[in-house]
Design an enzyme around this catalytic site. Structure first.
Site, PDB file in Angstrom:
ATOM      1  N   CYS A  29       0.885  -1.177   0.000  1.00  0.00           N
ATOM      2  CA  CYS A  29       0.000   0.000   0.000  1.00  0.00           C
ATOM      3  C   CYS A  29       0.917   1.219   0.000  1.00  0.00           C
ATOM      4  CB  CYS A  29      -0.856   0.029   1.263  1.00  0.00           C
ATOM      5  SG  CYS A  29      -1.887  -1.392   1.458  1.00  0.00           S
TER       6      CYS A  29
ATOM      7  N   ARG B  43       1.784   1.169  -5.903  1.00  0.00           N
ATOM      8  CA  ARG B  43       1.932   0.212  -4.794  1.00  0.00           C
ATOM      9  C   ARG B  43       0.600  -0.423  -4.431  1.00  0.00           C
ATOM     10  NH1 ARG B  43       6.665   1.202  -1.588  1.00  0.00           N
ATOM     11  NH2 ARG B  43       5.571   0.354   0.202  1.00  0.00           N
TER      12      ARG B  43
ATOM     13  N   TRP C 200      -3.804  -1.713  -1.368  1.00  0.00           N
ATOM     14  CA  TRP C 200      -3.856  -3.008  -2.052  1.00  0.00           C
ATOM     15  C   TRP C 200      -4.445  -3.947  -1.013  1.00  0.00           C
ATOM     16  CZ3 TRP C 200      -1.816  -7.987  -1.456  1.00  0.00           C
ATOM     17  CH2 TRP C 200      -1.939  -8.822  -2.578  1.00  0.00           C
TER      18      TRP C 200
ATOM     19  N   ASN D  90       0.415   0.221   6.254  1.00  0.00           N
ATOM     20  CA  ASN D  90       0.900  -0.702   5.226  1.00  0.00           C
ATOM     21  C   ASN D  90       1.496  -1.883   5.970  1.00  0.00           C
ATOM     22  OD1 ASN D  90       1.939  -1.954   2.984  1.00  0.00           O
ATOM     23  ND2 ASN D  90       3.772  -0.693   2.918  1.00  0.00           N
ATOM     24  N   GLY D  91       1.127  -3.108   5.554  1.00  0.00           N
ATOM     25  CA  GLY D  91       1.665  -4.294   6.231  1.00  0.00           C
ATOM     26  C   GLY D  91       0.526  -5.211   6.649  1.00  0.00           C
TER      27      GLY D  91
ATOM     28  N   GLU E   1       9.906 -15.940 -17.420  1.00  0.00           N
ATOM     29  CA  GLU E   1       9.705 -14.489 -17.295  1.00  0.00           C
ATOM     30  C   GLU E   1       8.751 -13.989 -18.370  1.00  0.00           C
ATOM     31  OE1 GLU E   1      10.064 -12.343 -15.199  1.00  0.00           O
ATOM     32  OE2 GLU E   1       9.850 -10.473 -16.326  1.00  0.00           O
TER      33      GLU E   1
ATOM     34  N   LYS F  77       5.113 -12.076 -17.707  1.00  0.00           N
ATOM     35  CA  LYS F  77       4.730 -10.771 -18.287  1.00  0.00           C
ATOM     36  C   LYS F  77       3.368 -10.843 -18.959  1.00  0.00           C
ATOM     37  CE  LYS F  77       7.448  -8.122 -16.771  1.00  0.00           C
ATOM     38  NZ  LYS F  77       7.767  -9.028 -15.780  1.00  0.00           N
TER      39      LYS F  77
ATOM     40  N   GLU G 154       0.618 -11.232 -16.249  1.00  0.00           N
ATOM     41  CA  GLU G 154       0.402 -10.023 -15.431  1.00  0.00           C
ATOM     42  C   GLU G 154      -0.322  -8.938 -16.220  1.00  0.00           C
ATOM     43  OE1 GLU G 154       3.762  -8.768 -12.658  1.00  0.00           O
ATOM     44  OE2 GLU G 154       4.782  -9.149 -14.564  1.00  0.00           O
TER      45      GLU G 154
ATOM     46  N   HIS H  94       6.703 -35.044 -21.743  1.00  0.00           N
ATOM     47  CA  HIS H  94       6.389 -35.815 -20.524  1.00  0.00           C
ATOM     48  C   HIS H  94       5.022 -35.432 -19.977  1.00  0.00           C
ATOM     49  CE1 HIS H  94      10.410 -37.445 -20.603  1.00  0.00           C
ATOM     50  NE2 HIS H  94      10.885 -36.218 -20.745  1.00  0.00           N
TER      51      HIS H  94
ATOM     52  N   LYS I 241       3.209  -2.957  -6.899  1.00  0.00           N
ATOM     53  CA  LYS I 241       4.597  -2.931  -7.348  1.00  0.00           C
ATOM     54  C   LYS I 241       5.524  -3.634  -6.370  1.00  0.00           C
ATOM     55  CE  LYS I 241       8.056  -1.838  -9.940  1.00  0.00           C
ATOM     56  NZ  LYS I 241       8.230  -2.541 -11.237  1.00  0.00           N
TER      57      LYS I 241
HETATM   58  C1  AGP Z   1       7.373  -8.226 -11.875  1.00  0.00           C
HETATM   59  O1  AGP Z   1       6.812  -8.013 -13.180  1.00  0.00           O
HETATM   60  C2  AGP Z   1       6.327  -8.597 -10.899  1.00  0.00           C
HETATM   61  N1  AGP Z   1       5.436  -7.485 -10.745  1.00  0.00           N
HETATM   62  C3  AGP Z   1       6.781  -9.219  -9.611  1.00  0.00           C
HETATM   63  O2  AGP Z   1       6.989 -10.577  -9.889  1.00  0.00           O
HETATM   64  C4  AGP Z   1       8.089  -8.690  -8.953  1.00  0.00           C
HETATM   65  O3  AGP Z   1       9.193  -9.034  -9.728  1.00  0.00           O
HETATM   66  C5  AGP Z   1       8.230  -9.366  -7.576  1.00  0.00           C
HETATM   67  O4  AGP Z   1       7.151  -8.965  -6.768  1.00  0.00           O
HETATM   68  C6  AGP Z   1       9.553  -9.048  -6.873  1.00  0.00           C
HETATM   69  O5  AGP Z   1       9.635  -7.656  -6.662  1.00  0.00           O
HETATM   70  P1  AGP Z   1      11.078  -7.055  -6.175  1.00  0.00           P
HETATM   71  O6  AGP Z   1      12.033  -7.258  -7.301  1.00  0.00           O
HETATM   72  O7  AGP Z   1      10.803  -5.607  -5.889  1.00  0.00           O
HETATM   73  O8  AGP Z   1      11.487  -7.836  -4.953  1.00  0.00           O
END
Ligand code: AGP
Length: 610
Positions: free
Chosen positions: A2, A27, A74, A100-101, A483, A487, A490, A506, A605
């Site tokens: 957050c 965030r 969030w 936040n937390g 990766e 992408k 997400e 397999h 983020k």
């Molecule tokens: C990246 O596209 C993602 N949003 C997510 O996987 C991110 O890489 C992950 O949360 C780790 O974040 P950080 O690198 O700030 O630790």
């Protein structure tokens, strides 16, 4: 997870908070809210949905707050409704809290207070903080906060207002980041989740440490430990020339950050390569060559995209530095009983430096005697304060929730580290020089991928109607496939699986038909023949084949339904140009499907909760 922003200074506190929240929205953006003092009375405004909803409500009510706390959420506990939006209050509405937390003992605390007849009005864990403050024994505000801190378990960055202290912002934190900023000239003071949110002016900033408390008035900041003892904390000057975060003419932060990569990759290696001795010199490295020579094993921790970078780095360290290296998903590692010895080096990769799982895994490794090297993009972040040493990405703020430039900067920095470790051991100067030349080529290679963005947009539009994809590769291309699939997931909410190409036969190959395209990353010379066989097997099942192959690779070209050529580089560095192409494919697919590119649903983020 957050974003928190609080302000005290001139009458336009609400406006300052909105400006701060706008830079923190990445965030979390499920709901937003603000509380402030207006003529001595504590008032608040909340709205479900994105920040502009709160702005609209504030405009209707013209709040001239002299001080305010604000929050963009969030959701962790409780649906993303207006009622669950922060700030939260005690029953008497004397205390307003943004947080936040995660409060891990919130259920027990809520039960205890309900038994005492306290009525709760939200589903959130945060409300227990406000209610506890309302119930805390009479006394000075620091004593109240100290009492509440002693009752809470879990992670928290908190800003609060108390009706008896209308000229004061109150803050405390544990595990989660919180910055206190003071303008030495005007006396304006702020609290923010990270430095991106602060206005671009000369500010004296202080990072709140574990269980530390701050009382912030106009022109004065006081710090206390959790027992209420005054603390003297180091301030840092944040220059007014802070990189202004803007889209710079691009439609989305993500596209801007994708196109920044020739520069950010260059920034990752410039000033760190010693061509004469064909090795690497990292500034501010608190570990010596002897320390690294004593390393018998490397563990690489991270989450999400950062974990994928760790997987690629582990292969590179084993292949070139001949040092045993394993990647581990931080949220899994921290619950294992890892075998760590003093000659284990733990590399923790995190763009934000605030990912709770990564920080917690690092603490577990530290407790067992490991040396911690952080690879991070944010100075002063939690992870950098836990690590023995940090190598910075120098990628500049990454605003889009989906990581792009940070990933390729992580790969570049980790390639530098692999060269450093290899040259400490058995790799000769000539081989080192060759690798350095390849590194110098990277920005141009990436530029030539970016110049072909229209081809990737055509591909993306052509395949944007499909709802399932396989991403396949071998060796570093397998992790690049992980990766690439992340992408696409997400950004466009499409089900995409990254898979080792050799594993398809397999079982997963049973899924293939003409409605399940396969995206193959063929840029690994060592396993090229085997990959071609796997692609034949996929093609025989009717799956459309989109192949990303090195220029001149005629075998892949003949097999592919559609081909995208990647400029030639070594297997060790191929993940970087391939990933840039894959980022653009995912970006344009999301554009075609109309999803929210910079702030995809359900994401944030930095995931600062476990
Ligand atoms: C990246 O596209 C993602 N949003 C997510 O996987 C991110 O890489 C992950 O949360 C780790 O974040 P950080 O690198 O700030 O630790």
């Amino acid at each position: 997870m957050c974003g928190i922003f609080a302000y005290i200074g001139h009458e336009k506190a609400a406006l300052e908070c909105i400006k701060g929240l706008k830079k923190l929205e990445y965030r979390g953006y499920d709901s937003a809210g603000m509380a402030g003092f207006h003529e001595g009375a504590l008032r608040f405004v909340k709205a479900a949905g994105k920040l502009h909803r709160l702005e609209e409500k504030l405009a209707e009510s013209a709040h001239n707050f002299s001080s305010a706390i604000s929050h963009t959420r969030w959701a962790t506990h409780g649906k993303p409704t207006e009622n669950n939006a922060h700030p939260h209050f005690d029953e008497q509405q004397h205390v307003a809290v943004v947080h936040n937390g995660i409060i891990e003992n919130h259920v027990a605390l809520r039960h205890e207070m309900v038994q005492q007849g306290i009525n709760f009005s939200s589903e959130t864990d945060t409300e227990v903080i406000a209610q506890l403050m309302g119930l805390s024994p009479t006394g000075h505000i620091v004593e109240k906060v100290s009492y509440v801190l002693g009752r809470l378990r879990g992670s928290m960055a908190v800003a609060l207002l108390h009706k008896d202290y209308p000229d004061t912002l109150i803050a405390f934190s544990r595990e989660c980041p919180l910055i206190v900023a003071l303008d030495p000239i005007t006396g304006q003071a702020m609290i923010a989740s990270d430095s991106n949110a602060l206005p671009s002016m000369d500010l004296d900033i202080t990072y709140l440490g574990q269980d530390e408390i701050a009382l912030i008035k106009k022109g004065e900041v006081l710090f206390f430990d959790k027992a209420g003892k005054p603390l003297h904390k180091k301030q840092e000057r944040l220059g007014h020339d802070m990189h202004l975060v803007s889209k710079q003419g691009f439609d989305h932060f993500m596209l801007k950050e994708i196109f920044e990569q020739p520069d950010t990759i260059r920034a990752a290696f410039m000033g760190r390569l010693n061509e004469e001795s064909a090795t690497v010199e990292f500034e501010g490295l608190n570990l010596t060559p002897a320390d690294f020579l004593n390393v018998k094993r490397v563990l690489i921790l991270g989450c999400g995209t950062s974990y994928h970078a760790g997987c690629i780095a582990a292969r590179l360290l084993e292949e070139y530095a001949r040092v045993p290296a394993q990647p581990a998903i931080a949220s899994e590692f921290r619950y294992q009983n890892p075998i760590i010895s003093p000659d284990t080096l733990v590399i923790a990769i995190s763009q934000s430096g605030e990912t709770a799982d990564t920080v917690a895994a690092v603490r577990e490794a530290k407790a067992k005697g490991a040396t911690i090297l952080a690879i991070c993009n944010i100075k002063g972040s939690l992870l950098t304060r836990e690590a023995d040493s940090t190598i910075y990405l120098k990628a500049g703020p990454e605003i889009s929730v989906c990581s792009t430039k940070a990933f390729t900067s992580q790969l570049t920095v980790l390639a530098l580290f692999g060269l450093y470790m290899a040259r400490l051991r058995h790799v000769g100067r000539d081989e080192g020089k060759r690798f350095i030349q390849e590194l110098y080529q990277l920005p141009q290679l990436v530029m030539s991928v970016l110049e072909k963005a229209p081809l990737l947009q055509e591909l993306a539009v052509k395949y944007s109607r499909y709802n399932h994809f396989f991403y396949l590769g071998r060796q570093a291309m397998f992790y690049t496939a992980l990766e690439g699939a992340l992408k696409l997931k997400e950004l466009s909410y499409i089900e995409a699986s990254g898979y080792p190409a050799g594993e398809m036969k397999h079982g997963p190959i049973a899924l293939l038909d003409e409605d399940l395209p396969v995206i193959a990353f063929a840029c690994n010379r060592q396993t090229q023949d085997k990959l071609l066989s796997n692609l034949q097997e996929c093609k025989a099942r009717g799956a459309p084949l989109i192949v990303f192959a090195f220029e001149g690779d005629t075998d892949s070209t003949s097999l592919a339904t559609d081909i995208f050529h990647i400029p030639s580089t070594s297997d060790a560095l191929a993940a970087i140009p391939v990933s840039v192409a894959s980022q653009l494919f995912a970006y344009y697919t999301a554009l075609a499907r109309g999803t929210d590119i910079d702030q995809p649903r359900n994401l944030a983020k930095s995931v600062t909760v476990e």
